[in-house]
Design a protein around this motif. Structure first.
Motif, PDB file in Angstrom:
ATOM      1  N   SER A 286       0.819  -1.216   0.000  1.00  0.00           N
ATOM      2  CA  SER A 286       0.000   0.000   0.000  1.00  0.00           C
ATOM      3  C   SER A 286       0.855   1.269   0.000  1.00  0.00           C
ATOM      4  N   GLY A 287       2.089   1.171   0.448  1.00  0.00           N
ATOM      5  CA  GLY A 287       2.967   2.338   0.471  1.00  0.00           C
ATOM      6  C   GLY A 287       3.960   2.390  -0.677  1.00  0.00           C
ATOM      7  N   ALA A 288       3.824   1.485  -1.645  1.00  0.00           N
ATOM      8  CA  ALA A 288       4.771   1.436  -2.759  1.00  0.00           C
ATOM      9  C   ALA A 288       4.702   2.721  -3.584  1.00  0.00           C
ATOM     10  N   ALA A 289       5.865   3.245  -3.927  1.00  0.00           N
ATOM     11  CA  ALA A 289       5.949   4.463  -4.731  1.00  0.00           C
ATOM     12  C   ALA A 289       5.658   4.185  -6.202  1.00  0.00           C
ATOM     13  N   GLY A 290       5.856   2.959  -6.625  1.00  0.00           N
ATOM     14  CA  GLY A 290       5.631   2.608  -8.021  1.00  0.00           C
ATOM     15  C   GLY A 290       5.287   1.140  -8.158  1.00  0.00           C
ATOM     16  N   CYS A 291       4.987   0.749  -9.373  1.00  0.00           N
ATOM     17  CA  CYS A 291       4.628  -0.641  -9.681  1.00  0.00           C
ATOM     18  C   CYS A 291       5.871  -1.455  -9.989  1.00  0.00           C
ATOM     19  N   ASP A 292       5.801  -2.718  -9.693  1.00  0.00           N
ATOM     20  CA  ASP A 292       6.822  -3.660 -10.132  1.00  0.00           C
ATOM     21  C   ASP A 292       6.397  -4.226 -11.483  1.00  0.00           C
ATOM     22  N   VAL A 293       7.380  -4.433 -12.359  1.00  0.00           N
ATOM     23  CA  VAL A 293       7.136  -5.118 -13.625  1.00  0.00           C
ATOM     24  C   VAL A 293       7.877  -6.452 -13.581  1.00  0.00           C
ATOM     25  N   PHE A 294       7.479  -7.349 -14.449  1.00  0.00           N
ATOM     26  CA  PHE A 294       7.969  -8.727 -14.404  1.00  0.00           C
ATOM     27  C   PHE A 294       8.660  -9.104 -15.705  1.00  0.00           C
ATOM     28  N   ALA A 295       9.754  -9.841 -15.585  1.00  0.00           N
ATOM     29  CA  ALA A 295      10.494 -10.298 -16.756  1.00  0.00           C
ATOM     30  C   ALA A 295       9.638 -11.283 -17.544  1.00  0.00           C
ATOM     31  N   PHE A 296       9.466 -11.018 -18.823  1.00  0.00           N
ATOM     32  CA  PHE A 296       8.722 -11.910 -19.709  1.00  0.00           C
ATOM     33  C   PHE A 296       9.749 -12.690 -20.524  1.00  0.00           C
ATOM     34  N   LEU A 297      10.165 -13.811 -19.962  1.00  0.00           N
ATOM     35  CA  LEU A 297      11.229 -14.629 -20.538  1.00  0.00           C
ATOM     36  C   LEU A 297      10.730 -16.035 -20.815  1.00  0.00           C
ATOM     37  N   GLU A 298      11.293 -16.671 -21.837  1.00  0.00           N
ATOM     38  CA  GLU A 298      10.961 -18.067 -22.124  1.00  0.00           C
ATOM     39  C   GLU A 298      11.744 -19.021 -21.235  1.00  0.00           C
ATOM     40  N   GLY A 299      12.847 -18.571 -20.695  1.00  0.00           N
ATOM     41  CA  GLY A 299      13.687 -19.382 -19.826  1.00  0.00           C
ATOM     42  C   GLY A 299      14.653 -18.479 -19.099  1.00  0.00           C
TER      43      GLY A 299
ATOM     44  N   PRO B 230      12.755  -8.097 -21.624  1.00  0.00           N
ATOM     45  CA  PRO B 230      11.397  -7.829 -22.087  1.00  0.00           C
ATOM     46  C   PRO B 230      10.375  -7.962 -20.958  1.00  0.00           C
ATOM     47  N   THR B 231       9.306  -7.181 -21.057  1.00  0.00           N
ATOM     48  CA  THR B 231       8.201  -7.274 -20.098  1.00  0.00           C
ATOM     49  C   THR B 231       6.938  -7.847 -20.734  1.00  0.00           C
ATOM     50  N   GLY B 232       6.882  -7.863 -22.076  1.00  0.00           N
ATOM     51  CA  GLY B 232       5.671  -8.317 -22.752  1.00  0.00           C
ATOM     52  C   GLY B 232       4.557  -7.293 -22.708  1.00  0.00           C
ATOM     53  N   LEU B 233       4.904  -6.035 -22.380  1.00  0.00           N
ATOM     54  CA  LEU B 233       3.912  -4.968 -22.223  1.00  0.00           C
ATOM     55  C   LEU B 233       4.241  -3.770 -23.095  1.00  0.00           C
ATOM     56  N   SER B 234       3.220  -3.039 -23.489  1.00  0.00           N
ATOM     57  CA  SER B 234       3.388  -1.694 -24.030  1.00  0.00           C
ATOM     58  C   SER B 234       2.477  -0.778 -23.219  1.00  0.00           C
ATOM     59  N   VAL B 235       2.793   0.502 -23.217  1.00  0.00           N
ATOM     60  CA  VAL B 235       2.029   1.452 -22.411  1.00  0.00           C
ATOM     61  C   VAL B 235       1.636   2.664 -23.247  1.00  0.00           C
ATOM     62  N   GLU B 236       0.526   3.277 -22.841  1.00  0.00           N
ATOM     63  CA  GLU B 236       0.062   4.512 -23.466  1.00  0.00           C
ATOM     64  C   GLU B 236       0.051   5.583 -22.383  1.00  0.00           C
ATOM     65  N   ILE B 237       1.071   6.414 -22.418  1.00  0.00           N
ATOM     66  CA  ILE B 237       1.267   7.450 -21.407  1.00  0.00           C
ATOM     67  C   ILE B 237       0.693   8.758 -21.941  1.00  0.00           C
TER      68      ILE B 237
ATOM     69  N   TYR C  92       6.144   6.775 -26.890  1.00  0.00           N
ATOM     70  CA  TYR C  92       6.697   5.451 -27.161  1.00  0.00           C
ATOM     71  C   TYR C  92       5.598   4.402 -27.038  1.00  0.00           C
ATOM     72  N   ARG C  93       5.459   3.569 -28.055  1.00  0.00           N
ATOM     73  CA  ARG C  93       4.405   2.543 -28.049  1.00  0.00           C
ATOM     74  C   ARG C  93       4.958   1.134 -28.222  1.00  0.00           C
ATOM     75  N   GLY C  94       6.267   0.968 -28.234  1.00  0.00           N
ATOM     76  CA  GLY C  94       6.863  -0.354 -28.367  1.00  0.00           C
ATOM     77  C   GLY C  94       6.853  -1.107 -27.052  1.00  0.00           C
ATOM     78  N   GLU C  95       7.452  -2.290 -27.072  1.00  0.00           N
ATOM     79  CA  GLU C  95       7.520  -3.095 -25.858  1.00  0.00           C
ATOM     80  C   GLU C  95       8.420  -2.415 -24.825  1.00  0.00           C
ATOM     81  N   VAL C  96       7.960  -2.391 -23.592  1.00  0.00           N
ATOM     82  CA  VAL C  96       8.777  -1.884 -22.490  1.00  0.00           C
ATOM     83  C   VAL C  96       9.827  -2.947 -22.176  1.00  0.00           C
ATOM     84  N   ARG C  97      11.079  -2.536 -22.212  1.00  0.00           N
ATOM     85  CA  ARG C  97      12.201  -3.406 -21.856  1.00  0.00           C
ATOM     86  C   ARG C  97      13.004  -2.698 -20.779  1.00  0.00           C
ATOM     87  N   VAL C  98      13.465  -3.464 -19.827  1.00  0.00           N
ATOM     88  CA  VAL C  98      14.251  -2.913 -18.723  1.00  0.00           C
ATOM     89  C   VAL C  98      15.723  -3.168 -19.022  1.00  0.00           C
TER      90      VAL C  98
END
Length: 112
Positions: free
Chosen positions: A23-36, A49-56, A89-95
């Motif tokens: 409940s006190g988190a400043a931001g969201c966690d994203v998850f690695a979208f990996l095959e292995g 890769p995250t497997g996500l795109s965002v519309e900001i 930016y509308r491509g895949e979000v990658r960390v």
């Protein structure tokens, strides 16, 4: 504080949407979208890769920041911390990670 809506799109149904981990988190966690597992050699860099795109909304950005636990335990950090995702930016979000540790680091599918 005004809430701003950011649309998140899964590029694959198996991708995980971002989650506030407390409940006190400043931001969201994203998850690695990996095959292995993904190995990162000492001083190696990867785009996870995250497997996500965002519309900001125009005039806003999303910042990608390192996780302190990963930085301390494994030497993993965001290469360009904080990473910026621009509103047009509308491509895949990658960390972009770098391993500053002396040992190889291994990311697993679903790691935050």
């Amino acid at each position: 504080m005004e809430k701003i809506a950011v649309r998140v799109r899964k590029l694959n149904p198996a991708a995980q949407t971002p989650v506030y981990m407390s409940s006190g988190a400043a931001g969201c966690d994203v998850f690695a979208f990996l095959e292995g597992p993904l190995e990162i050699a000492p001083l190696g860099r990867v785009a996870v890769p995250t497997g996500l795109s965002v519309e900001i909304p125009p005039g806003y950005e999303i910042q990608v920041r390192p996780r302190s636990g990963l930085a301390w335990k494994q030497g993993l950090t965001v290469v360009n911390a904080p990473g910026t995702i621009d509103s047009d930016y509308r491509g895949e979000v990658r960390v972009l990670l770098v391993n500053l540790g002396t040992e190889k680091a291994i990311l697993q599918p679903g790691d935050r």
